[in-house]
Motif scaffolding. Sequence first.
Motif, PDB file in Angstrom:
ATOM      1  N   ILE A   1       0.725  -1.372  -0.277  1.00  0.00           N
ATOM      2  CA  ILE A   1      -0.367   0.168  -0.350  1.00  0.00           C
ATOM      3  C   ILE A   1       1.099   1.314   0.253  1.00  0.00           C
ATOM      4  O   ILE A   1      -0.088   2.038  -0.712  1.00  0.00           O
ATOM      5  N   GLU A   2       1.754   1.234   0.822  1.00  0.00           N
ATOM      6  CA  GLU A   2       2.639   2.872   1.154  1.00  0.00           C
ATOM      7  C   GLU A   2       3.241   2.545  -0.528  1.00  0.00           C
ATOM      8  O   GLU A   2       3.788   3.743  -0.889  1.00  0.00           O
ATOM      9  N   ILE A   3       4.024   1.665  -1.196  1.00  0.00           N
ATOM     10  CA  ILE A   3       4.483   1.441  -2.421  1.00  0.00           C
ATOM     11  C   ILE A   3       3.795   2.371  -3.302  1.00  0.00           C
ATOM     12  O   ILE A   3       3.823   3.051  -4.484  1.00  0.00           O
ATOM     13  N   ALA A   4       2.416   2.113  -3.042  1.00  0.00           N
ATOM     14  CA  ALA A   4       1.258   2.715  -4.724  1.00  0.00           C
ATOM     15  C   ALA A   4       1.048   3.667  -3.761  1.00  0.00           C
ATOM     16  O   ALA A   4       0.698   4.669  -5.221  1.00  0.00           O
ATOM     17  N   ARG A   5       1.094   4.098  -3.069  1.00  0.00           N
ATOM     18  CA  ARG A   5       0.612   5.382  -2.236  1.00  0.00           C
ATOM     19  C   ARG A   5       2.287   6.522  -2.793  1.00  0.00           C
ATOM     20  O   ARG A   5       1.634   7.334  -3.153  1.00  0.00           O
ATOM     21  N   ARG A   6       3.156   6.009  -2.499  1.00  0.00           N
ATOM     22  CA  ARG A   6       4.010   6.712  -2.898  1.00  0.00           C
ATOM     23  C   ARG A   6       4.327   6.617  -4.417  1.00  0.00           C
ATOM     24  O   ARG A   6       5.177   8.022  -5.285  1.00  0.00           O
ATOM     25  N   LEU A   7       4.011   5.839  -5.268  1.00  0.00           N
ATOM     26  CA  LEU A   7       3.653   6.526  -6.752  1.00  0.00           C
ATOM     27  C   LEU A   7       2.520   6.931  -7.562  1.00  0.00           C
ATOM     28  O   LEU A   7       2.403   7.080  -8.172  1.00  0.00           O
TER      29      LEU A   7
ATOM     30  N   ILE B   1      -6.745   1.149   3.683  1.00  0.00           N
ATOM     31  CA  ILE B   1      -6.982   0.535   3.020  1.00  0.00           C
ATOM     32  C   ILE B   1      -8.085   2.568   2.640  1.00  0.00           C
ATOM     33  O   ILE B   1      -8.013   2.669   1.725  1.00  0.00           O
ATOM     34  N   ARG B   2      -8.551   2.312   3.517  1.00  0.00           N
ATOM     35  CA  ARG B   2      -9.327   3.302   3.773  1.00  0.00           C
ATOM     36  C   ARG B   2      -8.553   4.396   3.777  1.00  0.00           C
ATOM     37  O   ARG B   2      -9.516   5.373   2.603  1.00  0.00           O
ATOM     38  N   ALA B   3      -8.341   4.528   4.247  1.00  0.00           N
ATOM     39  CA  ALA B   3      -6.826   5.816   3.876  1.00  0.00           C
ATOM     40  C   ALA B   3      -6.775   6.573   2.688  1.00  0.00           C
ATOM     41  O   ALA B   3      -5.949   7.532   1.953  1.00  0.00           O
ATOM     42  N   ALA B   4      -6.244   5.336   2.067  1.00  0.00           N
ATOM     43  CA  ALA B   4      -5.991   5.312   0.324  1.00  0.00           C
ATOM     44  C   ALA B   4      -7.153   5.689  -0.636  1.00  0.00           C
ATOM     45  O   ALA B   4      -6.595   6.200  -1.733  1.00  0.00           O
ATOM     46  N   GLY B   5      -8.317   5.569   0.278  1.00  0.00           N
ATOM     47  CA  GLY B   5      -9.697   6.034  -0.632  1.00  0.00           C
ATOM     48  C   GLY B   5      -9.559   4.456  -2.533  1.00  0.00           C
ATOM     49  O   GLY B   5      -9.241   3.727  -2.320  1.00  0.00           O
ATOM     50  N   PRO B   6      -9.916   5.156  -3.459  1.00  0.00           N
ATOM     51  CA  PRO B   6      -9.960   4.364  -4.832  1.00  0.00           C
ATOM     52  C   PRO B   6      -8.804   4.740  -4.532  1.00  0.00           C
ATOM     53  O   PRO B   6      -8.802   3.340  -6.030  1.00  0.00           O
ATOM     54  N   GLN B   7      -7.577   4.832  -4.451  1.00  0.00           N
ATOM     55  CA  GLN B   7      -6.413   4.096  -5.171  1.00  0.00           C
ATOM     56  C   GLN B   7      -6.383   2.611  -4.809  1.00  0.00           C
ATOM     57  O   GLN B   7      -5.808   2.111  -5.143  1.00  0.00           O
ATOM     58  N   VAL B   8      -6.268   1.933  -4.060  1.00  0.00           N
ATOM     59  CA  VAL B   8      -5.973   0.708  -3.723  1.00  0.00           C
ATOM     60  C   VAL B   8      -7.790   0.522  -3.599  1.00  0.00           C
ATOM     61  O   VAL B   8      -8.628   0.369  -2.541  1.00  0.00           O
ATOM     62  N   GLU B   9      -8.405  -1.026  -3.917  1.00  0.00           N
ATOM     63  CA  GLU B   9      -9.190  -1.524  -4.193  1.00  0.00           C
ATOM     64  C   GLU B   9      -8.663  -3.253  -3.575  1.00  0.00           C
ATOM     65  O   GLU B   9      -7.553  -3.808  -4.121  1.00  0.00           O
TER      66      GLU B   9
END
Length: 352
Positions: A191-197, A223-231
């Motif tokens: 999740i952190e890698i996806a968030r950073r990128l 997951i909630r904090a990432a919103g729609p970016q993470v499914e």
Amino acid sequence: MRIAQVPPLYEAVPPRFYGGTERVVAHLTDALVDLGHAVTLFASGEARTRARLVVVRDEAIRLDPAPLKSDLAAHMVMLEEVRRRADQFDVIHFHTDMIHFPFFEDMAEKTITTLHGRLDLKDLAGVYARWPQFPMVSISDDQRRPLADANWAGTVHHGMAADLYEFHPKGEGYLAFLGRISPEKRPDRAIEIARRLGKPLKIAAKVDAADQRYFTEVIEPLIRAAGPQVEFIGEIGDGEKSAFLGRAEALLFPIDWPEPFGLVMIEAMACGTPVVAYACGSVPEVIEDGVTGFIVRTDDQACAAVARVGALDRRRVRQRFEARFSATAMARRYLTLYDRLGQAACPLAARA
């Protein structure tokens, strides 16, 4: 050869959803049949196999809705059935850790045991020292380290049926995490890698009861904090894996434990999808850095690697899977070990 395959009874063969050992046994069994051998599979009733099936339980344990059940009793019944038929086989191939040792002491020379889990548990060394006559197979060289002096017959990397996975020449821009939600698998890293990128991440994973608290308290908030970016998709079966992995730009394998093998890595490779994996356990044996993916040690390196996966040849990724990790390649390596069993009067050390 007349070969018995004896998997654990926790999942169907092959599993409906998550399940590494039983999935490998399913692919190995069918590949051995295709190579002309007489194979008998001992498994639960919903097994799908080209081998002769001996049903030893009505259904696999994990998804059995019965509220009260005994996994030990189920396995003891299976082992007694194998024992009763033992003279029908040239080789009995166990995938049941060490539970069969007391049952088969007098015929250990016609057995081979593949160990599928981690071997750095406190009590294991005593068991393998007590029953040294059983030839064992590791699924990676790294897996052996805690029991380096055990009776190793060889290392055989896992393989999968190539026709089960569709090659995808191009990803669709998202990152994938597949497997199990647990602290050692590090979905938080993914999740952190996806968030950073700033890239979408799709997580297809089971949540065991033992990991429910970790999922609820650590992963769900991320997951909630990432919103729609993470499914979060949940647990998926073989029929969904090809599309899930094949359409991904890369598979993230951000583990933080001595992974014995990591089946999801070769499943991704079968689809042509590169793998970005942390250098733990078997990873350096499975991933060819710069060919089938990238091996990293930090989140910074992982982010940089994801940025470079587009330069890798996805067709080459698939080709390396076929050469190294097909079910047929795995079966041929096991046949080499089976042939050596007749000469196993002393511990074997050669690598398959």
